[in-house]
Scaffold this motif. Sequence first.
Motif, PDB file in Angstrom:
ATOM      1  N   LEU A  17     -39.133  -4.798   9.392  1.00 24.27           N
ATOM      2  CA  LEU A  17     -39.155  -4.178  10.661  1.00 24.27           C
ATOM      3  C   LEU A  17     -38.208  -4.557  11.680  1.00 24.27           C
ATOM      4  N   GLN A  18     -38.100  -5.990  11.744  1.00 21.05           N
ATOM      5  CA  GLN A  18     -36.975  -6.425  12.567  1.00 21.05           C
ATOM      6  C   GLN A  18     -35.684  -6.171  12.326  1.00 21.05           C
ATOM      7  N   ARG A  19     -35.223  -6.079  10.866  1.00 16.26           N
ATOM      8  CA  ARG A  19     -33.917  -5.591  10.483  1.00 16.26           C
ATOM      9  C   ARG A  19     -33.468  -4.056  10.913  1.00 16.26           C
ATOM     10  N   LEU A  20     -34.863  -3.466  10.628  1.00 15.91           N
ATOM     11  CA  LEU A  20     -34.477  -1.905  11.031  1.00 15.91           C
ATOM     12  C   LEU A  20     -34.383  -1.811  12.668  1.00 15.91           C
ATOM     13  N   GLU A  21     -35.037  -2.622  13.284  1.00 12.25           N
ATOM     14  CA  GLU A  21     -34.646  -2.397  14.892  1.00 12.25           C
ATOM     15  C   GLU A  21     -33.283  -2.994  15.163  1.00 12.25           C
ATOM     16  N   ARG A  22     -33.002  -4.141  14.557  1.00 13.64           N
ATOM     17  CA  ARG A  22     -31.858  -4.723  14.779  1.00 13.64           C
ATOM     18  C   ARG A  22     -30.723  -3.600  14.378  1.00 13.64           C
ATOM     19  N   ASP A  23     -30.731  -2.787  13.542  1.00 10.93           N
ATOM     20  CA  ASP A  23     -29.761  -1.502  12.987  1.00 10.93           C
ATOM     21  C   ASP A  23     -30.184  -0.355  13.767  1.00 10.93           C
ATOM     22  N   GLY A  24     -31.241  -0.540  14.764  1.00 14.42           N
ATOM     23  CA  GLY A  24     -31.432   0.865  15.590  1.00 14.42           C
ATOM     24  C   GLY A  24     -32.135   1.958  14.675  1.00 14.42           C
ATOM     25  N   LEU A  25     -32.859   1.683  13.798  1.00 11.35           N
ATOM     26  CA  LEU A  25     -33.430   2.671  13.081  1.00 11.35           C
ATOM     27  C   LEU A  25     -34.800   2.776  13.635  1.00 11.35           C
ATOM     28  N   VAL A  26     -35.609   1.716  14.158  1.00 11.14           N
ATOM     29  CA  VAL A  26     -37.059   1.643  14.702  1.00 11.14           C
ATOM     30  C   VAL A  26     -36.801   0.903  16.371  1.00 11.14           C
ATOM     31  N   GLU A  27     -37.910   1.315  16.998  1.00  8.33           N
ATOM     32  CA  GLU A  27     -37.954   0.489  18.087  1.00  8.33           C
ATOM     33  C   GLU A  27     -39.446  -0.064  18.439  1.00  8.33           C
ATOM     34  N   SER A  28     -39.636  -1.019  18.896  1.00  8.81           N
ATOM     35  CA  SER A  28     -41.157  -1.593  18.952  1.00  8.81           C
ATOM     36  C   SER A  28     -41.469  -1.392  20.520  1.00  8.81           C
ATOM     37  N   THR A  29     -42.774  -1.072  20.997  1.00  9.29           N
ATOM     38  CA  THR A  29     -43.445  -0.599  21.896  1.00  9.29           C
ATOM     39  C   THR A  29     -44.746  -1.290  21.958  1.00  9.29           C
ATOM     40  N   ALA A  30     -45.330  -1.665  23.002  1.00 12.03           N
ATOM     41  CA  ALA A  30     -46.597  -2.023  23.363  1.00 12.03           C
ATOM     42  C   ALA A  30     -47.622  -1.015  23.600  1.00 12.03           C
ATOM     43  N   ASP A  31     -48.701  -1.016  22.883  1.00 10.28           N
ATOM     44  CA  ASP A  31     -49.726  -0.179  23.355  1.00 10.28           C
ATOM     45  C   ASP A  31     -50.749  -0.477  24.431  1.00 10.28           C
ATOM     46  N   ASP A  32     -51.763  -0.155  24.806  1.00 11.89           N
ATOM     47  CA  ASP A  32     -52.578  -0.381  25.946  1.00 11.89           C
ATOM     48  C   ASP A  32     -53.398  -1.658  25.580  1.00 11.89           C
ATOM     49  N   SER A  33     -53.383  -1.994  24.341  1.00 12.34           N
ATOM     50  CA  SER A  33     -54.128  -3.370  23.996  1.00 12.34           C
ATOM     51  C   SER A  33     -53.051  -4.453  23.854  1.00 12.34           C
ATOM     52  N   ASP A  34     -51.702  -4.114  24.081  1.00  9.21           N
ATOM     53  CA  ASP A  34     -50.668  -5.020  23.801  1.00  9.21           C
ATOM     54  C   ASP A  34     -50.151  -5.377  22.473  1.00  9.21           C
ATOM     55  N   ALA A  35     -50.832  -4.532  21.527  1.00 10.39           N
ATOM     56  CA  ALA A  35     -50.478  -4.384  20.047  1.00 10.39           C
ATOM     57  C   ALA A  35     -49.058  -3.965  19.999  1.00 10.39           C
ATOM     58  N   THR A  36     -48.183  -4.577  19.037  1.00  7.13           N
ATOM     59  CA  THR A  36     -46.913  -3.797  18.970  1.00  7.13           C
ATOM     60  C   THR A  36     -46.931  -2.659  17.861  1.00  7.13           C
ATOM     61  N   LEU A  37     -46.315  -1.660  18.398  1.00  5.57           N
ATOM     62  CA  LEU A  37     -46.402  -0.376  17.466  1.00  5.57           C
ATOM     63  C   LEU A  37     -44.991  -0.085  17.190  1.00  5.57           C
ATOM     64  N   TRP A  38     -44.610   0.526  16.099  1.00  5.97           N
ATOM     65  CA  TRP A  38     -43.301   0.625  15.402  1.00  5.97           C
ATOM     66  C   TRP A  38     -42.978   2.132  15.661  1.00  5.97           C
ATOM     67  N   ASN A  39     -41.848   2.569  16.290  1.00  7.40           N
ATOM     68  CA  ASN A  39     -41.571   3.772  16.470  1.00  7.40           C
ATOM     69  C   ASN A  39     -40.146   3.991  15.811  1.00  7.40           C
ATOM     70  N   ILE A  40     -39.982   5.303  15.120  1.00 15.26           N
ATOM     71  CA  ILE A  40     -38.762   5.590  14.520  1.00 15.26           C
ATOM     72  C   ILE A  40     -37.726   6.292  15.711  1.00 15.26           C
ATOM     73  N   THR A  41     -36.541   5.887  15.570  1.00 21.24           N
ATOM     74  CA  THR A  41     -35.450   6.499  16.198  1.00 21.24           C
ATOM     75  C   THR A  41     -34.815   7.689  15.742  1.00 21.24           C
ATOM     76  N   ASP A  42     -34.030   8.400  16.503  1.00 24.37           N
ATOM     77  CA  ASP A  42     -33.403   9.499  15.769  1.00 24.37           C
ATOM     78  C   ASP A  42     -32.514   9.092  14.675  1.00 24.37           C
ATOM     79  N   ALA A  43     -31.777   8.075  14.829  1.00 29.69           N
ATOM     80  CA  ALA A  43     -31.037   7.461  13.735  1.00 29.69           C
ATOM     81  C   ALA A  43     -31.880   7.121  12.520  1.00 29.69           C
ATOM     82  N   GLY A  44     -33.217   6.733  12.721  1.00 29.66           N
ATOM     83  CA  GLY A  44     -33.917   6.243  11.849  1.00 29.66           C
ATOM     84  C   GLY A  44     -34.455   7.489  10.904  1.00 29.66           C
TER      85      GLY A  44
END
Length: 204
Positions: free
Chosen positions: A44-71
């Motif tokens: 996931l970290q490599r995918l984020e580095r390459d702009g294919l996913v991005e990480s966000t925090a939800d209401d409980s501060d857990a990290t969620l991974w979202n796919i980007t348009d490039a992904g």
Amino acid sequence: MSVKHGLLTILTEHALAGYDLRSEFEQRTGGTWPLNISQIYSTLQRLERDGLVESTADDSDATLWNITDAGRAEAENWWYTATARSTPSREEASIKVTLAITSPYVDTAQVIRTQRTESLRALRDYTKLKSKLGPINSLSREDLAWAMLLDSYIFTLEAELRWLDHVESRIAMGFANLAPATPSATGPTQTGGLVANGTKKDNQ
């Protein structure tokens, strides 16, 4: 298939935390490709580095991974691009048999018989698993995917068994000299001025 593309295709459907992504990946592949959580996060970290996913925090501060348009574009390209077959897969059973054929001290026929026994056992196990799923038209998407994966294993084993029969018949027809030699305690058997592998030994 790479883990990278497996994760991307799941994320095209919904955002997930790392642990949930691992669970869904393993469920969809029938548990045949277990991943440890560190492998999930490093991918996931490599995918984020390459702009294919991005990480966000939800209401409980857990990290969620979202796919980007490039992904999404990368996942779609993977779906609709044929898997290359330019390099044959390195299947251990076939490599073992072919190496046995070239070794003067291995009983190739015994290698084949042993492998056939194991392949038949695996074939029975996979066939039994598939029979427990019930009629195809009554299966859920997940069970249908598992049934198709089992079919892939079954067809591969059936092809392997046919190949083992083919090799065995070829040996029986024209290669009786493949019977194993008896190696000496100190190395290759020596015959006159030649050792068994055809190399001339030095005169003393």
